[in-house]
Design an enzyme around this catalytic site. Structure first.
Site, short mmCIF file in Angstrom:
data_model
loop_
_atom_site.label_atom_id
_atom_site.label_comp_id
_atom_site.label_asym_id
_atom_site.label_seq_id
_atom_site.Cartn_x
_atom_site.Cartn_y
_atom_site.Cartn_z
N ASP A 525 0.87 -1.17 0.00
CA ASP A 525 0.00 0.00 0.00
C ASP A 525 0.92 1.23 0.00
O ASP A 525 1.60 1.51 0.99
CB ASP A 525 -0.87 -0.06 1.27
CG ASP A 525 -1.85 1.09 1.36
OD1 ASP A 525 -1.63 2.12 0.69
OD2 ASP A 525 -2.83 0.95 2.13
N HIS A 526 0.92 1.94 -1.11
CA HIS A 526 1.89 3.03 -1.26
C HIS A 526 1.57 4.22 -0.35
O HIS A 526 2.35 5.15 -0.23
CB HIS A 526 1.95 3.47 -2.73
CG HIS A 526 3.29 4.00 -3.13
ND1 HIS A 526 4.27 4.34 -2.23
CD2 HIS A 526 3.81 4.26 -4.36
CE1 HIS A 526 5.33 4.78 -2.87
NE2 HIS A 526 5.09 4.74 -4.17
N ARG A 527 0.40 4.18 0.31
CA ARG A 527 0.14 5.25 1.29
C ARG A 527 0.96 5.01 2.55
O ARG A 527 1.36 5.94 3.24
CB ARG A 527 -1.35 5.25 1.68
CG ARG A 527 -2.28 5.58 0.54
CD ARG A 527 -3.71 5.37 0.97
NE ARG A 527 -3.93 4.00 1.45
CZ ARG A 527 -5.03 3.57 2.04
NH1 ARG A 527 -6.04 4.41 2.25
NH2 ARG A 527 -5.16 2.32 2.43
#
Ligand code: COA
Length: 553
Positions: A525-527
């Site tokens: 999850d690139h967040r």
């Protein structure tokens, strides 16, 4: 067409009940048995069905009114051909059922006294009490987990018949042991629910002096009910957006009738997030509608958590124009998996990092364990090594062991390392969870993963065995493929995909060497995780698997 009275039918022994929700309005057309209003006794919430098909002309009660058998709650015009005995009593069959239920309730009095143990606590198996005349009612929610400490009267499970939703309360205070039922199981009076370690609350002397034949204490006679204990105070949190939103409180129970649950299911609304405005904070239909509206508004305004609502659906053509087709219902599991996948895919900005790990030495070592494994009755596959390596990488790079709470703008950091393993079963994908992987040895992990995978294939997994993962491994290595991009199992923030190991020529600086290379695909999850950390994670994994002695460090 003549106007007829809608009367309250036999309430299964309850004298007076409170109207907690009015489901229809004047002008609504209803079919026979459609719910008109929901009433609540101290035991259950029940929908009063329409006595026939027709049009509602008037509702003469309001929320909060108390009604009893025979009271008129509204008027309707029966449609032509419909039943003309609107307001008549329930069919004899139902009255008999309810009489039976009363008898069953009475027989509950003769329940044996609990077994007493020596050391201040005792083991009890909690059984399903009389269910207000219902039988074979499916479990729709398990409200406790193994290891939970609970008070007497706390809800253990929620069951739902086609008429009522009931919570089965705990007869004891104590610690929850093994849970013996799963969601979807059908329960009847006397079925075993769960095991408990019960604290001896009254002190040794009192307990010792109580004769075994004495009437059991009140706490030992649970009755299903829709009441609940006051919710645990939620931790102090920033004000939520939207009037109908409530951050879900771990372990908190939703309080809603069957019609409301059905509506929420249809609209895809999570009841745990909706604040009830009915009596005793019960969620009513208006709350569900208001919540859905507020979510749509937030999505349109770009606030709140994106849910994918607003994305145009895929219109299906008439496939039969192209050839013969057959339609079949999705299993509950397939539908749930499809929803989860879509939710994760739409909510999580996915990136996948690829890496090959040289497992030539690891495989030599693993194969050398074959005889030892046969003695132990455990097969050592590459999976335990992967579990161990991931646990070490999660400890080294704790930014992977988090969940994001976007509503509260918080990062939830976990101090435990539980890892889910995706298991391919004939009935769909299941993800049992191995707890405390960092504290377990390879043999233990091999045995546990094989046991959980078998339980998944046999549909024997308990809900608690599929909860609490920090990270997931999905291994297609036993099947084939060179790489894939797995979908993060939200609210986790990363998942490791493993493909089939293959011999590859690897340049050692002087010449090519044949090495067994294991393809790894880490989706994240690139967040929560940045690309550099993802590259660090797969590098750590490849080093650990390349030299498994480092797993001991
Ligand atoms: N490369 C090459 N061979 C591999 C391998 C890999 N990465 N991983 C496993 N193998 C081998 C094993 O060593 C075993 O070989 P052997 O019988 O010669 O010893 C064989 O493949 C079968 O292993 P398997 O029974 O699958 O055990 P496992 O411990 O590797 O995996 C599960 C267990 C539960 C993960 C696996 O059975 C499974 O269900 N995988 C599918 C998961 C899935 O569907 N994911 C998709 C999610 S979208």
């Amino acid at each position: 067409m003549s106007e007829q009275e809608i009367k309250v039918p036999d309430l299964g022994g309850a004298d007076e009940v409170e109207v907690i929700e009015i489901i229809v309005s004047a002008g609504d057309s209803v079919e026979e048995e459609d719910p008109i209003l929901t009433v609540e006794s101290d035991k259950a919430s029940v929908e009063l069905p329409s006595p026939g098909a027709g049009k509602i002309t008037k509702i003469t009660v309001k929320v909060g009114d108390k009604v009893k058998e025979g009271d008129v709650v509204g008027m309707m015009e029966a449609s032509a051909g419909g039943s003309d005995d609107a307001g008549s009593d329930e069919p004899e069959e139902k009255a008999e059922e309810k009489e039976e239920a009363k008898q069953e309730e009475k027989s509950e009095e003769s329940k044996p006294a609990p077994k007493k143990a020596s050391g201040g606590s005792r083991k009890e198996t909690v059984k399903v009490p009389a269910l207000d005349g219902f039988d074979n009612v499916p479990v729709i929610e398990i409200n406790v987990a193994e290891g939970d400490t609970i008070e007497a009267d706390d809800p253990l499970v929620t069951v739902e018949s086609d008429k009522a939703t009931m919570e089965i309360p705990s007869p004891y205070a104590g610690k929850v042991g093994k849970i013996l039922v799963s969601e979807g199981d059908k329960l009847s009076e006397g079925d075993e629910l769960l095991e408990m370690t019960v604290q001896e609350g009254g002190g040794e002397e009192e307990e010792a002096s109580a004769p075994a034949s004495e009437e059991p204490a009140k706490e030992e006679k649970p009755e299903p009910r829709s009441e609940e204990k006051p919710k645990q105070e939620a931790e102090s949190a920033p004000e939520p957006q939207g009037a109908t939103y409530e951050p879900p409180t771990p372990g908190a129970k939703v309080h809603a009738g069957p019609a409301v649950r059905k509506l929420a299911r249809e609209l895809g609304a999570d009841l745990a997030r909706i604040k009830g405005s009915g009596p005793k904070s019960r969620i009513i239909k208006d709350d569900v509608h208001a919540y859905v509206k507020s979510q749509l508004k937030q999505a349109q305004q770009g606030t709140g958590v994106a849910t994918g609502s607003g994305i145009p659906g895929v219109k299906l053509p008439d496939f039969s124009q192209f050839g013969e087709v057959k339609r079949e219902a999705m299993s509950r599991m397939m539908f749930a998996t499809a929803n989860n996948m879509q939710r994760s895919w739409l909510n999580v900005p996915h990136v996948t990092q690829f890496e090959d790990a040289d497992i030539t030495d690891m495989e030599d070592f693993r194969k050398a364990q074959k005889a030892a494994g046969e003695k132990k009755g455990v097969k050592m596959t590459p999976l335990p090594f992967l579990l161990k390596a991931c646990a070490t990488a999660l400890a080294e790079l704790p930014q992977f062991n988090v969940s994001l709470d976007m509503e509260r703008k918080e990062v939830v950091r976990k101090s435990y390392i539980h890892i889910g393993i995706a298991v391919d079963t004939p009935h769909g994908l299941m993800v049992p969870v191995i707890r405390d992987v960092d504290k377990k040895g390879l043999w233990e992990l091999a045995a546990e993963s094989a046991e959980l995978a078998q339980k998944a294939r046999d549909k024997q997994l308990k809900p608690a065995e599929m909860q609490g993962a920090c990270f997931t491994i999905t291994s297609l290595g036993g099947i084939g493929g060179t790489a894939f991009t797995p979908i993060v199992n939200t609210p986790e923030v990363a998942i490791l995909g493993v493909s089939k190991a293959a011999m590859k020529p690897v340049w050692d600086g002087k010449e090519f060497q044949p090495r067994l290379m294991l393809p790894l695909s880490l989706s994240y999850d690139h967040r929560a995780v940045n690309g550099a950390d993802a590259a660090r994670f797969t590098t750590v994994l490849s080093q650990l698997l390349g030299d498994i002695r480092t797993l001991l460090l």
